[in-house]
Design a protein around this motif. Structure first.
Motif, PDB file in Angstrom:
ATOM      1  N   SER A 152      -2.796  19.097  -2.623  1.00 44.17           N
ATOM      2  CA  SER A 152      -4.053  18.464  -2.236  1.00 44.17           C
ATOM      3  C   SER A 152      -5.083  18.805  -3.306  1.00 44.17           C
ATOM      4  CB  SER A 152      -4.503  18.971  -0.864  1.00 44.17           C
ATOM      5  OG  SER A 152      -5.749  18.423  -0.529  1.00 44.17           O
ATOM      6  N   LEU A 153      -5.489  17.808  -4.067  1.00 49.73           N
ATOM      7  CA  LEU A 153      -6.288  18.043  -5.264  1.00 49.73           C
ATOM      8  C   LEU A 153      -7.661  18.622  -4.961  1.00 49.73           C
ATOM      9  CD1 LEU A 153      -6.523  17.678  -8.353  1.00 49.73           C
ATOM     10  CD2 LEU A 153      -7.383  15.389  -7.928  1.00 49.73           C
ATOM     11  N   LEU A 154      -8.303  18.162  -3.904  1.00 49.55           N
ATOM     12  CA  LEU A 154      -9.685  18.545  -3.651  1.00 49.55           C
ATOM     13  C   LEU A 154      -9.832  19.994  -3.186  1.00 49.55           C
ATOM     14  CD1 LEU A 154     -11.094  15.334  -1.940  1.00 49.55           C
ATOM     15  CD2 LEU A 154     -11.141  15.975  -4.346  1.00 49.55           C
ATOM     16  N   ASP A 155      -8.819  20.515  -2.495  1.00 42.82           N
ATOM     17  CA  ASP A 155      -8.941  21.879  -1.993  1.00 42.82           C
ATOM     18  C   ASP A 155      -7.886  22.826  -2.556  1.00 42.82           C
ATOM     19  OD1 ASP A 155      -6.708  21.079  -0.581  1.00 42.82           O
ATOM     20  OD2 ASP A 155      -7.795  20.760   1.278  1.00 42.82           O
ATOM     21  N   GLU A 156      -7.126  22.369  -3.557  1.00 47.15           N
ATOM     22  CA  GLU A 156      -6.203  23.240  -4.289  1.00 47.15           C
ATOM     23  C   GLU A 156      -5.098  23.811  -3.387  1.00 47.15           C
ATOM     24  OE1 GLU A 156      -5.572  24.872  -8.290  1.00 47.15           O
ATOM     25  OE2 GLU A 156      -6.875  23.321  -7.471  1.00 47.15           O
ATOM     26  N   GLN A 157      -4.706  23.079  -2.362  1.00 47.64           N
ATOM     27  CA  GLN A 157      -3.646  23.540  -1.478  1.00 47.64           C
ATOM     28  C   GLN A 157      -2.286  23.024  -1.918  1.00 47.64           C
ATOM     29  OE1 GLN A 157      -5.380  22.365   2.495  1.00 47.64           O
ATOM     30  NE2 GLN A 157      -4.631  24.395   3.015  1.00 47.64           N
ATOM     31  N   TYR A 158      -1.264  23.895  -1.823  1.00 45.60           N
ATOM     32  CA  TYR A 158       0.118  23.440  -1.940  1.00 45.60           C
ATOM     33  C   TYR A 158       0.472  22.861  -0.568  1.00 45.60           C
ATOM     34  CZ  TYR A 158       0.481  26.687  -5.940  1.00 45.60           C
ATOM     35  OH  TYR A 158       0.300  27.371  -7.116  1.00 45.60           O
ATOM     36  N   SER A 159       0.397  21.574  -0.405  1.00 48.16           N
ATOM     37  CA  SER A 159       0.565  20.997   0.928  1.00 48.16           C
ATOM     38  C   SER A 159       2.020  20.770   1.304  1.00 48.16           C
ATOM     39  CB  SER A 159      -0.207  19.673   1.028  1.00 48.16           C
ATOM     40  OG  SER A 159       0.257  18.749   0.071  1.00 48.16           O
ATOM     41  N   HIS A 160       2.930  20.733   0.319  1.00 49.53           N
ATOM     42  CA  HIS A 160       4.340  20.511   0.640  1.00 49.53           C
ATOM     43  C   HIS A 160       5.215  20.960  -0.534  1.00 49.53           C
ATOM     44  CE1 HIS A 160       7.297  18.642   3.304  1.00 49.53           C
ATOM     45  NE2 HIS A 160       7.896  18.165   2.232  1.00 49.53           N
ATOM     46  N   ILE A 161       6.278  21.699  -0.233  1.00 44.68           N
ATOM     47  CA  ILE A 161       7.241  22.128  -1.249  1.00 44.68           C
ATOM     48  C   ILE A 161       8.639  21.857  -0.727  1.00 44.68           C
ATOM     49  CG2 ILE A 161       8.186  24.053  -2.577  1.00 44.68           C
ATOM     50  CD1 ILE A 161       5.530  25.434  -2.431  1.00 44.68           C
ATOM     51  N   GLU A 162       9.495  21.254  -1.556  1.00 50.52           N
ATOM     52  CA  GLU A 162      10.895  21.032  -1.198  1.00 50.52           C
ATOM     53  C   GLU A 162      11.793  21.377  -2.379  1.00 50.52           C
ATOM     54  OE1 GLU A 162      12.178  17.437   0.617  1.00 50.52           O
ATOM     55  OE2 GLU A 162      10.445  17.305   1.956  1.00 50.52           O
ATOM     56  N   LEU A 163      13.012  21.788  -2.055  1.00 52.30           N
ATOM     57  CA  LEU A 163      14.001  22.167  -3.066  1.00 52.30           C
ATOM     58  C   LEU A 163      15.172  21.201  -3.004  1.00 52.30           C
ATOM     59  CD1 LEU A 163      14.851  24.340  -5.180  1.00 52.30           C
ATOM     60  CD2 LEU A 163      15.986  25.533  -3.290  1.00 52.30           C
ATOM     61  N   HIS A 164      15.538  20.637  -4.155  1.00 57.97           N
ATOM     62  CA  HIS A 164      16.648  19.691  -4.224  1.00 57.97           C
ATOM     63  C   HIS A 164      17.469  19.972  -5.493  1.00 57.97           C
ATOM     64  CE1 HIS A 164      15.114  17.136  -0.977  1.00 57.97           C
ATOM     65  NE2 HIS A 164      13.915  17.330  -1.489  1.00 57.97           N
ATOM     66  N   SER A 165      18.524  19.194  -5.668  1.00 60.63           N
ATOM     67  CA  SER A 165      19.287  19.290  -6.905  1.00 60.63           C
ATOM     68  C   SER A 165      18.620  18.449  -7.987  1.00 60.63           C
ATOM     69  CB  SER A 165      20.725  18.797  -6.691  1.00 60.63           C
ATOM     70  OG  SER A 165      20.763  17.387  -6.649  1.00 60.63           O
ATOM     71  N   PHE A 166      19.028  18.669  -9.221  1.00 55.28           N
ATOM     72  CA  PHE A 166      18.487  17.933 -10.361  1.00 55.28           C
ATOM     73  C   PHE A 166      18.669  16.426 -10.186  1.00 55.28           C
ATOM     74  CE2 PHE A 166      19.500  15.839 -14.402  1.00 55.28           C
ATOM     75  CZ  PHE A 166      18.324  16.040 -15.101  1.00 55.28           C
ATOM     76  N   ARG A 167      19.766  16.029  -9.577  1.00 52.81           N
ATOM     77  CA  ARG A 167      20.103  14.611  -9.476  1.00 52.81           C
ATOM     78  C   ARG A 167      19.284  13.873  -8.415  1.00 52.81           C
ATOM     79  NH1 ARG A 167      26.717  15.095 -10.037  1.00 52.81           N
ATOM     80  NH2 ARG A 167      26.706  16.352 -11.954  1.00 52.81           N
ATOM     81  N   TYR A 168      18.618  14.626  -7.550  1.00 52.92           N
ATOM     82  CA  TYR A 168      17.718  13.994  -6.582  1.00 52.92           C
ATOM     83  C   TYR A 168      16.365  13.860  -7.278  1.00 52.92           C
ATOM     84  CZ  TYR A 168      15.755  12.831  -2.009  1.00 52.92           C
ATOM     85  OH  TYR A 168      15.154  12.195  -0.950  1.00 52.92           O
ATOM     86  N   ASN A 169      16.241  12.803  -8.057  1.00 52.46           N
ATOM     87  CA  ASN A 169      15.098  12.686  -8.969  1.00 52.46           C
ATOM     88  C   ASN A 169      13.840  12.201  -8.261  1.00 52.46           C
ATOM     89  OD1 ASN A 169      15.425   9.893  -8.662  1.00 52.46           O
ATOM     90  ND2 ASN A 169      16.688   9.716 -10.500  1.00 52.46           N
ATOM     91  N   ASP A 170      12.767  12.092  -9.042  1.00 50.00           N
ATOM     92  CA  ASP A 170      11.466  11.721  -8.480  1.00 50.00           C
ATOM     93  C   ASP A 170      11.492  10.340  -7.831  1.00 50.00           C
ATOM     94  OD1 ASP A 170      10.632  14.111  -9.492  1.00 50.00           O
ATOM     95  OD2 ASP A 170       9.521  13.273 -11.187  1.00 50.00           O
ATOM     96  N   ALA A 171      12.234   9.406  -8.431  1.00 48.76           N
ATOM     97  CA  ALA A 171      12.283   8.054  -7.893  1.00 48.76           C
ATOM     98  C   ALA A 171      12.891   8.044  -6.486  1.00 48.76           C
ATOM     99  CB  ALA A 171      13.092   7.152  -8.820  1.00 48.76           C
ATOM    100  N   LYS A 172      13.924   8.871  -6.265  1.00 45.76           N
ATOM    101  CA  LYS A 172      14.538   8.952  -4.937  1.00 45.76           C
ATOM    102  C   LYS A 172      13.592   9.618  -3.941  1.00 45.76           C
ATOM    103  CE  LYS A 172      19.298   9.250  -6.673  1.00 45.76           C
ATOM    104  NZ  LYS A 172      20.510  10.101  -6.779  1.00 45.76           N
ATOM    105  N   TYR A 173      12.761  10.505  -4.437  1.00 48.39           N
ATOM    106  CA  TYR A 173      11.857  11.268  -3.568  1.00 48.39           C
ATOM    107  C   TYR A 173      10.564  10.508  -3.267  1.00 48.39           C
ATOM    108  CZ  TYR A 173       9.442  15.403  -1.743  1.00 48.39           C
ATOM    109  OH  TYR A 173       8.779  16.293  -0.936  1.00 48.39           O
ATOM    110  N   ALA A 174      10.316   9.437  -3.987  1.00 47.96           N
ATOM    111  CA  ALA A 174       9.007   8.770  -3.963  1.00 47.96           C
ATOM    112  C   ALA A 174       8.539   8.399  -2.564  1.00 47.96           C
ATOM    113  CB  ALA A 174       9.057   7.525  -4.841  1.00 47.96           C
TER     114      ALA A 174
END
Length: 439
Positions: A152-174
């Motif tokens: 969250s840019l305005l309040d500097e919060q890490y609002s969500h973290i997930e762990l995946h393999s390298f092959r689960y790329n950004d496009a799949k996560y979009a």
């Protein structure tokens, strides 16, 4: 007394209760309990170098007994997916308190929340390849974890973290962000998350997006007539225009209505881009002249209306996406996140996965809240902003003081203000850009 600080910190997070509810700890352990396992890891991660020997020694200090490296390995090898479930529950806790520096939202006054999202990768021992398959290479099987971070840019919060393999790329996560968005939220993303279908889903929820334009995607005017983009931009230059801002339909099939913004870049920047493109080693990329012509421009698509942002505001807002890149760089260069498995060629898959989750929990539950606290306090007292890189060094040197109750942290504020703030320079920091906008 110092070790009691660690135990007190863990007890506040109620990790013992989470461990029992998740099934991670079904009975009283004979040797290593959950507080010792996690507390020992936290102590080790903020030490000069991470090792299993140091970790086992720190567990022994917390539990007031001798713990061997072999015993720690056995404990890690015995764990299954319940360890992952436990740390996922830990990461679901509020990760940090929001910053409250700005009086109003300025550039972002039309939005409820502003999210930036990106991923980073870390190499793992090859024994983890089944859990975290990496890229294919001539040396055989590799293992790489991909960490997705939403902020969250305005309040500097890490609002969500997930762990995946390298092959689960950004496009799949979009598409993952769509379910949590609300009307009037804004998402700022890079090209890795490009998906016209996701952009439509965001817009359908009454939310907004800002993204760079992907080369080769079809553009049409509002009547459905194809736009020859390079010709349109060259014509604008002949007319003395360095900004093109127009409503269009994007995607041959999707025909999604968006606002297309092109901003001419300085010649030196354009030359840098073209040199980098020509040096690209990917043989699959055979750029056409049109591609090089478009490098003279910075190209965006968005559904934010003109009466909310002018073209220059779009450029300014997108620049703030780099905040998340700086966080990843700090994790790796200062907190040595990517060296947890350095020179370790073999590791039990269950234990390896648990270590990665423990590291994420450490960064989210310790470093992020500490950093946010001192950003606010230092700015209130000095008007300066704290550098995450300098603060990371401070954390490693003052870990024990930071484990004291928050009422004691005020004594550290002058030290952080003196040693950890940005130096005066012509290039503005992230906070300068953000909070000067918000003032």
């Amino acid at each position: 007394m110092k070790l009691e600080q660690v135990k007190r910190k863990i007890s506040k997070l109620k990790i013992g209760d989470l461990a029992k509810r998740s099934g991670f700890q079904k009975r009283e352990p004979r040797k290593i309990d959950i507080i010792g396992l996690i507390g020992g890891f936290w102590l080790t991660m903020f030490s000069p170098a991470f090792s299993m020997t140091r970790w086992s020694r720190n567990i022994g200090l917390i539990q007031d007994c001798f713990v061997s490296k072999q015993a720690l390995h056995k404990r890690l090898c015995a764990e299954n997916s319940l360890g992952q479930q436990l740390l996922e529950k830990v990461l679901q806790h509020p990760l940090s308190k929001p910053l409250q520096i700005a009086k109003d939202k300025g550039l972002f006054k039309s939005f409820t929340n502003v999210f930036i999202e990106d991923s980073t990768c870390i190499g793992l021992p090859t024994t983890l390849a089944k859990l975290f398959p990496g890229s294919h290479n001539r040396f055989g099987e590799s293992a790489t974890a991909r960490i997705q971070l939403r902020m969250s840019l305005l309040d500097e919060q890490y609002s969500h973290i997930e762990l995946h393999s390298f092959r689960y790329n950004d496009a799949k996560y979009a598409k993952q962000i769509v379910s949590s968005l609300k009307a009037a939220d804004l998402v700022i993303r890079d090209l890795g998350y490009w998906s016209l279908a996701v952009f439509k889903q965001i817009a359908d929820k009454g939310a907004f997006f800002l993204s760079r334009y992907r080369y080769g995607t079809s553009l049409m005017d509002q009547n459905g007539t194809p736009i020859a983009l390079v010709k349109r931009l060259k014509k604008a230059l002949k007319e003395g225009k360095t900004i093109v801002d127009m409503p269009i339909l994007i995607g041959q099939k999707a025909q999604l209505p968006v606002r297309f913004v092109a901003i001419k870049v300085p010649q030196n920047i354009a030359l840098q881009r073209k040199r980098a493109a020509k040096k690209n080693r990917d043989r699959r990329l055979k750029h056409k002249q049109d591609y090089y012509d478009l490098l003279d421009w910075t190209l965006f698509i968005t559904n934010v209306e003109v009466n909310t942002w002018d073209s220059k505001s779009i450029l300014q807002a997108y620049r703030l996406r780099w905040r998340i890149e700086m966080i990843f760089k700090c994790w790796k260069s200062k907190l040595k996140f990517d060296q947890l498995f350095h020179k370790k060629q073999s590791f039990n898959p269950n234990g390896g996965q648990l270590i990665v989750y423990l590291a994420l929990a450490t960064l989210a539950l310790f470093y992020a809240p500490w950093y946010n606290y001192f950003v606010v306090k230092v700015h209130e007292e000095t008007g300066k902003f704290v550098s995450p890189f300098k603060f990371a060094d401070f954390v490693k040197e003052h870990f024990w003081e930071l484990l004291l109750p928050k009422t004691k942290w005020k004594d550290l504020v002058p030290w952080v203000a003196y040693y950890c703030t940005y130096e005066k320079r012509t290039r503005h920091s992230h906070f300068d850009l953000l909070y000067n906008t918000l003032s």
